[in-house]
Scaffold this active site. Structure first.
Site, PDB file in Angstrom:
ATOM      1  N   GLY A  17       0.855  -1.184   0.000  1.00 25.02           N
ATOM      2  CA  GLY A  17       0.000   0.000   0.000  1.00 25.02           C
ATOM      3  C   GLY A  17       0.890   1.232   0.000  1.00 25.02           C
ATOM      4  O   GLY A  17       1.957   1.234  -0.617  1.00 25.02           O
ATOM      5  N   LYS A  23       3.785   2.849   9.813  1.00 27.82           N
ATOM      6  CA  LYS A  23       4.575   4.053  10.133  1.00 27.82           C
ATOM      7  C   LYS A  23       3.748   5.144  10.793  1.00 27.82           C
ATOM      8  O   LYS A  23       4.085   5.643  11.858  1.00 27.82           O
ATOM      9  CB  LYS A  23       5.210   4.607   8.854  1.00 27.82           C
ATOM     10  CG  LYS A  23       6.384   3.786   8.388  1.00 27.82           C
ATOM     11  CD  LYS A  23       7.292   4.593   7.476  1.00 27.82           C
ATOM     12  CE  LYS A  23       8.154   3.690   6.614  1.00 27.82           C
ATOM     13  NZ  LYS A  23       7.431   3.105   5.459  1.00 27.82           N
ATOM     14  N   THR A  29      -1.695  -2.773   7.957  1.00 25.61           N
ATOM     15  CA  THR A  29      -2.860  -3.318   7.251  1.00 25.61           C
ATOM     16  C   THR A  29      -2.391  -4.057   6.009  1.00 25.61           C
ATOM     17  O   THR A  29      -1.650  -3.490   5.199  1.00 25.61           O
ATOM     18  CB  THR A  29      -3.839  -2.207   6.816  1.00 25.61           C
ATOM     19  OG1 THR A  29      -3.147  -1.280   5.975  1.00 25.61           O
ATOM     20  CG2 THR A  29      -4.465  -1.505   8.004  1.00 25.61           C
ATOM     21  N   ASN A  31      -2.852  -5.106   2.520  1.00 20.47           N
ATOM     22  CA  ASN A  31      -3.696  -4.563   1.452  1.00 20.47           C
ATOM     23  C   ASN A  31      -3.943  -5.603   0.359  1.00 20.47           C
ATOM     24  O   ASN A  31      -3.025  -6.297  -0.067  1.00 20.47           O
ATOM     25  CB  ASN A  31      -3.028  -3.337   0.813  1.00 20.47           C
ATOM     26  CG  ASN A  31      -2.903  -2.165   1.773  1.00 20.47           C
ATOM     27  OD1 ASN A  31      -2.568  -2.340   2.939  1.00 20.47           O
ATOM     28  ND2 ASN A  31      -3.185  -0.975   1.288  1.00 20.47           N
ATOM     29  N   GLU A  81      -8.205  -3.110   3.214  1.00 16.96           N
ATOM     30  CA  GLU A  81      -7.012  -3.346   4.039  1.00 16.96           C
ATOM     31  C   GLU A  81      -7.402  -3.992   5.351  1.00 16.96           C
ATOM     32  O   GLU A  81      -8.241  -3.478   6.078  1.00 16.96           O
ATOM     33  CB  GLU A  81      -6.349  -2.035   4.434  1.00 16.96           C
ATOM     34  CG  GLU A  81      -6.227  -0.993   3.409  1.00 16.96           C
ATOM     35  CD  GLU A  81      -5.898   0.308   4.122  1.00 16.96           C
ATOM     36  OE1 GLU A  81      -5.354   0.281   5.232  1.00 16.96           O
ATOM     37  OE2 GLU A  81      -6.208   1.344   3.548  1.00 16.96           O
ATOM     38  N   HIS A  86      -3.199  -9.993  15.595  1.00 21.05           N
ATOM     39  CA  HIS A  86      -2.160 -10.940  16.018  1.00 21.05           C
ATOM     40  C   HIS A  86      -0.813 -10.263  15.782  1.00 21.05           C
ATOM     41  O   HIS A  86      -0.675  -9.488  14.825  1.00 21.05           O
ATOM     42  CB  HIS A  86      -2.258 -12.226  15.176  1.00 21.05           C
ATOM     43  CG  HIS A  86      -1.148 -13.188  15.469  1.00 21.05           C
ATOM     44  ND1 HIS A  86      -1.118 -13.943  16.621  1.00 21.05           N
ATOM     45  CD2 HIS A  86      -0.015 -13.502  14.780  1.00 21.05           C
ATOM     46  CE1 HIS A  86      -0.025 -14.686  16.629  1.00 21.05           C
ATOM     47  NE2 HIS A  86       0.672 -14.436  15.516  1.00 21.05           N
ATOM     48  N   LYS A 109     -14.125   8.086   8.595  1.00 16.93           N
ATOM     49  CA  LYS A 109     -14.257   9.510   8.919  1.00 16.93           C
ATOM     50  C   LYS A 109     -12.974  10.242   8.564  1.00 16.93           C
ATOM     51  O   LYS A 109     -11.897   9.640   8.506  1.00 16.93           O
ATOM     52  CB  LYS A 109     -14.495   9.688  10.411  1.00 16.93           C
ATOM     53  CG  LYS A 109     -15.877   9.285  10.846  1.00 16.93           C
ATOM     54  CD  LYS A 109     -16.063   9.605  12.313  1.00 16.93           C
ATOM     55  CE  LYS A 109     -16.938   8.558  12.957  1.00 16.93           C
ATOM     56  NZ  LYS A 109     -16.702   8.391  14.369  1.00 16.93           N
ATOM     57  N   PHE A 111     -10.722  12.482  10.318  1.00 15.94           N
ATOM     58  CA  PHE A 111     -10.476  12.969  11.677  1.00 15.94           C
ATOM     59  C   PHE A 111      -9.648  14.250  11.667  1.00 15.94           C
ATOM     60  O   PHE A 111      -8.865  14.474  10.748  1.00 15.94           O
ATOM     61  CB  PHE A 111      -9.762  11.879  12.480  1.00 15.94           C
ATOM     62  CG  PHE A 111     -10.626  10.683  12.757  1.00 15.94           C
ATOM     63  CD1 PHE A 111     -11.485  10.672  13.838  1.00 15.94           C
ATOM     64  CD2 PHE A 111     -10.594   9.577  11.915  1.00 15.94           C
ATOM     65  CE1 PHE A 111     -12.306   9.580  14.094  1.00 15.94           C
ATOM     66  CE2 PHE A 111     -11.407   8.486  12.157  1.00 15.94           C
ATOM     67  CZ  PHE A 111     -12.259   8.487  13.250  1.00 15.94           C
TER      68      PHE A 111
HETATM   69  C1  FMN Z   1      -9.717  -0.443  11.782  1.00 12.78           C
HETATM   70  C2  FMN Z   1      -9.371   0.634  10.789  1.00 12.78           C
HETATM   71  C3  FMN Z   1     -10.137   1.794  10.750  1.00 12.78           C
HETATM   72  C4  FMN Z   1      -9.830   2.815   9.856  1.00 12.78           C
HETATM   73  N1  FMN Z   1     -10.595   3.947   9.842  1.00 12.78           N
HETATM   74  C5  FMN Z   1     -10.278   4.952   8.998  1.00 12.78           C
HETATM   75  C6  FMN Z   1     -11.041   6.176   8.982  1.00 12.78           C
HETATM   76  O1  FMN Z   1     -12.021   6.331   9.707  1.00 12.78           O
HETATM   77  N2  FMN Z   1     -10.658   7.167   8.134  1.00 12.78           N
HETATM   78  C7  FMN Z   1      -9.573   7.013   7.291  1.00 12.78           C
HETATM   79  O2  FMN Z   1      -9.280   7.941   6.559  1.00 12.78           O
HETATM   80  N3  FMN Z   1      -8.853   5.868   7.259  1.00 12.78           N
HETATM   81  C8  FMN Z   1      -9.169   4.846   8.093  1.00 12.78           C
HETATM   82  N4  FMN Z   1      -8.440   3.687   8.079  1.00 12.78           N
HETATM   83  C9  FMN Z   1      -7.461   3.492   7.021  1.00 12.78           C
HETATM   84  C10 FMN Z   1      -6.106   4.022   7.361  1.00 12.78           C
HETATM   85  O3  FMN Z   1      -6.043   5.369   6.999  1.00 12.78           O
HETATM   86  C11 FMN Z   1      -5.184   3.155   6.500  1.00 12.78           C
HETATM   87  O4  FMN Z   1      -5.129   1.891   7.087  1.00 12.78           O
HETATM   88  C12 FMN Z   1      -3.819   3.741   6.370  1.00 12.78           C
HETATM   89  O5  FMN Z   1      -3.898   4.837   5.501  1.00 12.78           O
HETATM   90  C13 FMN Z   1      -2.803   2.736   5.883  1.00 12.78           C
HETATM   91  O6  FMN Z   1      -2.775   2.654   4.518  1.00 12.78           O
HETATM   92  P1  FMN Z   1      -1.663   1.808   3.762  1.00 12.78           P
HETATM   93  O7  FMN Z   1      -1.958   0.355   3.946  1.00 12.78           O
HETATM   94  O8  FMN Z   1      -1.805   2.200   2.323  1.00 12.78           O
HETATM   95  O9  FMN Z   1      -0.331   2.148   4.320  1.00 12.78           O
HETATM   96  C14 FMN Z   1      -8.722   2.664   8.969  1.00 12.78           C
HETATM   97  C15 FMN Z   1      -7.956   1.484   9.015  1.00 12.78           C
HETATM   98  C16 FMN Z   1      -8.257   0.478   9.911  1.00 12.78           C
HETATM   99  C17 FMN Z   1      -7.403  -0.755   9.955  1.00 12.78           C
HETATM  100  N1  ADP Z   2      -1.056  -7.888  12.259  1.00 10.55           N
HETATM  101  C1  ADP Z   2      -0.853  -7.545  10.983  1.00 10.55           C
HETATM  102  N2  ADP Z   2      -1.905  -7.259  10.169  1.00 10.55           N
HETATM  103  C2  ADP Z   2      -1.700  -6.904   8.890  1.00 10.55           C
HETATM  104  N3  ADP Z   2      -0.477  -6.798   8.306  1.00 10.55           N
HETATM  105  C3  ADP Z   2       0.611  -7.080   9.059  1.00 10.55           C
HETATM  106  C4  ADP Z   2       0.464  -7.446  10.426  1.00 10.55           C
HETATM  107  N4  ADP Z   2       1.712  -7.660  10.935  1.00 10.55           N
HETATM  108  C5  ADP Z   2       2.587  -7.446   9.946  1.00 10.55           C
HETATM  109  N5  ADP Z   2       1.935  -7.095   8.792  1.00 10.55           N
HETATM  110  C6  ADP Z   2       2.639  -6.761   7.534  1.00 10.55           C
HETATM  111  O1  ADP Z   2       2.591  -5.353   7.396  1.00 10.55           O
HETATM  112  C7  ADP Z   2       2.146  -5.020   6.076  1.00 10.55           C
HETATM  113  C8  ADP Z   2       1.284  -3.776   6.107  1.00 10.55           C
HETATM  114  O2  ADP Z   2       1.915  -2.645   6.658  1.00 10.55           O
HETATM  115  P1  ADP Z   2       1.468  -1.216   6.152  1.00 10.55           P
HETATM  116  O3  ADP Z   2       2.264  -0.258   6.952  1.00 10.55           O
HETATM  117  O4  ADP Z   2      -0.011  -1.091   6.124  1.00 10.55           O
HETATM  118  O5  ADP Z   2       2.063  -1.191   4.703  1.00 10.55           O
HETATM  119  P2  ADP Z   2       1.347  -1.115   3.271  1.00 10.55           P
HETATM  120  O6  ADP Z   2       1.054   0.314   3.046  1.00 10.55           O
HETATM  121  O7  ADP Z   2       2.374  -1.648   2.310  1.00 10.55           O
HETATM  122  O8  ADP Z   2       0.111  -1.939   3.325  1.00 10.55           O
HETATM  123  C9  ADP Z   2       1.334  -6.203   5.600  1.00 10.55           C
HETATM  124  O9  ADP Z   2       1.338  -6.312   4.189  1.00 10.55           O
HETATM  125  C10 ADP Z   2       2.019  -7.383   6.276  1.00 10.55           C
HETATM  126  O10 ADP Z   2       3.052  -7.884   5.431  1.00 10.55           O
HETATM  127 MG    MG Z   3      -1.516  -1.451   4.557  1.00  8.80          MG
END
Ligand code: FMN
Ligand code: ADP
Ligand code: MG
Length: 148
Positions: A17, A23, A29, A31, A81, A86, A109, A111
């Protein structure tokens, strides 16, 4: 709340992602690729859901999944995502992730601060854990979908 599209079973490879989950948010998450997002029912409500997840041939864990546009970051594409509840020793990019989406927690939302988003995610995780302990949801942990 009952949503007619649930339960929803999704499977795909874990892709990169934007690198914000771990970070910025302290919540990684996994993706799904774009095709998984495009395969969703068109009228599915965007927002935060809970259910069960399995990485490759590992155990089935509780999860929260955000299905939407991340208004805080203003993504241009719909993303799906999953935060698996765990602590993994290593990243699992390239692995096959299976999820069973069972219930809806809240809409996404925008925030006022990153800390508000982080707090909301922590609350979502607690809500997911609780909801998944009820009998009607536990049964899906043993669903055939998760059998290899
Ligand atoms: C449980 C959960 C709730 C989330 N709620 C929101 C939200 O309300 N608003 C939002 O903009 N993003 C929300 N996100 C998304 C995060 O912004 C997103 O996981 C983050 O940008 C990471 O993106 P990346 O995987 O591309 O790094 C949520 C993510 C999770 C796991
Ligand atoms: N508990 C977890 N849930 C989801 N992803 C995890 C977890 N622990 C480690 N990871 C690793 O972290 C990566 C996601 O981190 P993230 O910062 O969201 O990066 P990205 O933007 O590339 O999705 C996943 O693709 C997976 O390889
Ligand atoms: Mg992610």
């Amino acid at each position: 709340m009952s949503l007619s599209q649930l339960p929803l079973f999704l499977k795909g490879q874990v892709v990169n992602g934007f690198g914000r989950g771990s970070k910025d948010l302290g919540c990684p998450t996994a993706n799904f690729p774009r095709e998984v997002a495009q395969s969703l029912p068109k009228d599915l409500k965007t927002g935060v859901y809970y259910g069960w997840a399995k990485v490759d041939s590992g155990p089935v864990y509780k999860m929260v999944v955000n299905i939407g546009w991340c208004p805080f970051y203003q993504n241009k594409e719909l993303s799906v995502e999953t935060h698996v509840i765990h602590n993994f020793d290593e990243d699992f990019y390239g692995s096959i992730l299976k999820i069973c989406v069972l219930g809806y927690l809240r809409p996404e939302k925008n925030f006022p601060s990153l800390n508000n988003l982080i707090s909301a995610i922590k609350q979502d995780i607690e809500d997911a854990k609780q909801n998944l302990d009820i009998k009607e949801n536990i049964i899906f942990r043993d669903h055939d979908f998760f059998k290899n």
